[in-house]
Design a protein around this motif. Structure first.
Motif, mmCIF file in Angstrom:
data_model
loop_
_atom_site.group_PDB
_atom_site.id
_atom_site.type_symbol
_atom_site.label_atom_id
_atom_site.label_comp_id
_atom_site.label_asym_id
_atom_site.label_seq_id
_atom_site.Cartn_x
_atom_site.Cartn_y
_atom_site.Cartn_z
ATOM 1 N N GLN A 92 -2.507 6.717 7.158
ATOM 2 C CA GLN A 92 -3.914 6.784 7.547
ATOM 3 C C GLN A 92 -4.292 5.614 8.451
ATOM 4 O O GLN A 92 -4.967 5.795 9.472
ATOM 5 C CB GLN A 92 -4.796 6.808 6.297
ATOM 6 C CG GLN A 92 -4.657 8.093 5.497
ATOM 7 C CD GLN A 92 -5.238 7.997 4.099
ATOM 8 O OE1 GLN A 92 -5.614 6.911 3.633
ATOM 9 N NE2 GLN A 92 -5.322 9.121 3.421
ATOM 10 N N GLN A 139 -1.449 5.769 2.580
ATOM 11 C CA GLN A 139 -2.438 4.834 3.116
ATOM 12 C C GLN A 139 -1.951 4.228 4.431
ATOM 13 O O GLN A 139 -2.729 4.038 5.365
ATOM 14 C CB GLN A 139 -2.721 3.724 2.101
ATOM 15 C CG GLN A 139 -3.411 4.197 0.839
ATOM 16 C CD GLN A 139 -3.478 3.092 -0.195
ATOM 17 O OE1 GLN A 139 -2.510 2.784 -0.871
ATOM 18 N NE2 GLN A 139 -4.631 2.470 -0.306
ATOM 19 N N ILE A 194 0.859 -1.179 0.000
ATOM 20 C CA ILE A 194 0.000 0.000 0.000
ATOM 21 C C ILE A 194 0.900 1.235 0.000
ATOM 22 O O ILE A 194 2.031 1.194 0.481
ATOM 23 C CB ILE A 194 -0.951 0.039 1.210
ATOM 24 C CG1 ILE A 194 -0.168 0.003 2.540
ATOM 25 C CG2 ILE A 194 -1.971 -1.078 1.129
ATOM 26 C CD1 ILE A 194 -1.043 0.224 3.767
ATOM 27 N N ALA A 247 -8.385 -1.546 5.519
ATOM 28 C CA ALA A 247 -7.568 -1.434 4.308
ATOM 29 C C ALA A 247 -8.063 -2.376 3.211
ATOM 30 O O ALA A 247 -8.131 -2.014 2.035
ATOM 31 C CB ALA A 247 -6.103 -1.722 4.642
#
Length: 201
Positions: free
Chosen positions: A21, A18, A14, A138
């Motif tokens: 986050q 990301q 990823i 995710a």
């Protein structure tokens, strides 16, 4: 040190933004998330990769051939360098003293990140499910982005799909990820902001 992209199904990558986050959601602080991500990449606990890596000479030109001999030695010091900078939004980083290294298109191992968040000791007491929540969040976001979630899917069907994907991931890396059952997933999808599907960002 940067890892070559693994083309097999055993590693999912990823983007750095990301990862930030997901870590912020799990740790409750963006500042702490940045610190932990940088630390884990520096120690090699969190494998990372990049789309482009350049070493610049004193005039700012990209070095080639024999000049690159010291590049991987520099990468050992890269994440801890005092002049190191990270652009989290643009998935890139650089270092202005140790040979002016520029790294762009940074991604990290998603499964390893989830495992580190679960095992980091920074999670609040009694919230062991937060590591699972980070992985599932995710996963569902990726599923939604790639059009794998029908608009009319039922919450139970979504939970069952997630359960299967999580079980497959846990088989590949049983020490880092512990799968949970679809009923537990279904019961928390709303709390995690993953239901209804229109709320997924």
């Amino acid at each position: 040190m940067a890892k070559a992209k693994d083309k097999s199904i055993t590693t999912q990558w990823i983007w750095l933004i990301q990862a930030l986050q997901e870590a912020t959601r799990a740790l409750g602080s963006k500042r702490l998330a940045r610190r932990r991500l940088k630390q884990w990449m520096a120690t090699g606990e969190l494998p990372w990769s990049c789309m482009s890596l350049d070493l610049l000479d004193e005039q700012g030109r990209v070095m080639t051939g024999p000049q690159l001999g010291s590049l991987f030695l520099l990468l050992n010091l890269f994440w801890d360098a005092t002049s190191h900078w990270i652009d989290w939004e643009d998935n890139c980083a650089g270092e202005n003293e140790l040979g002016a290294v520029q790294v762009m298109g940074i991604s990290v191992s998603r499964e390893r990140l989830c495992a580190l968040l679960m095992l980091s000791g920074e999670l609040r007491a009694g919230e062991n499910s937060r590591g699972a929540a980070a992985w599932i969040t995710a996963e569902v976001r990726q599923m939604n982005a790639t059009g794998e979630i029908p608009a009319d899917i039922k919450i139970t069907d979504l939970a069952r799909r997630i359960e299967q994907r999580m079980a497959d991931a846990a088989k590949r890396d049983p020490l880092s990820l512990r799968a949970i059952k679809w009923k537990s997933i279904r019961n928390q999808l709303v709390e995690w902001g993953l239901w209804p599907v229109t709320l997924i960002k």
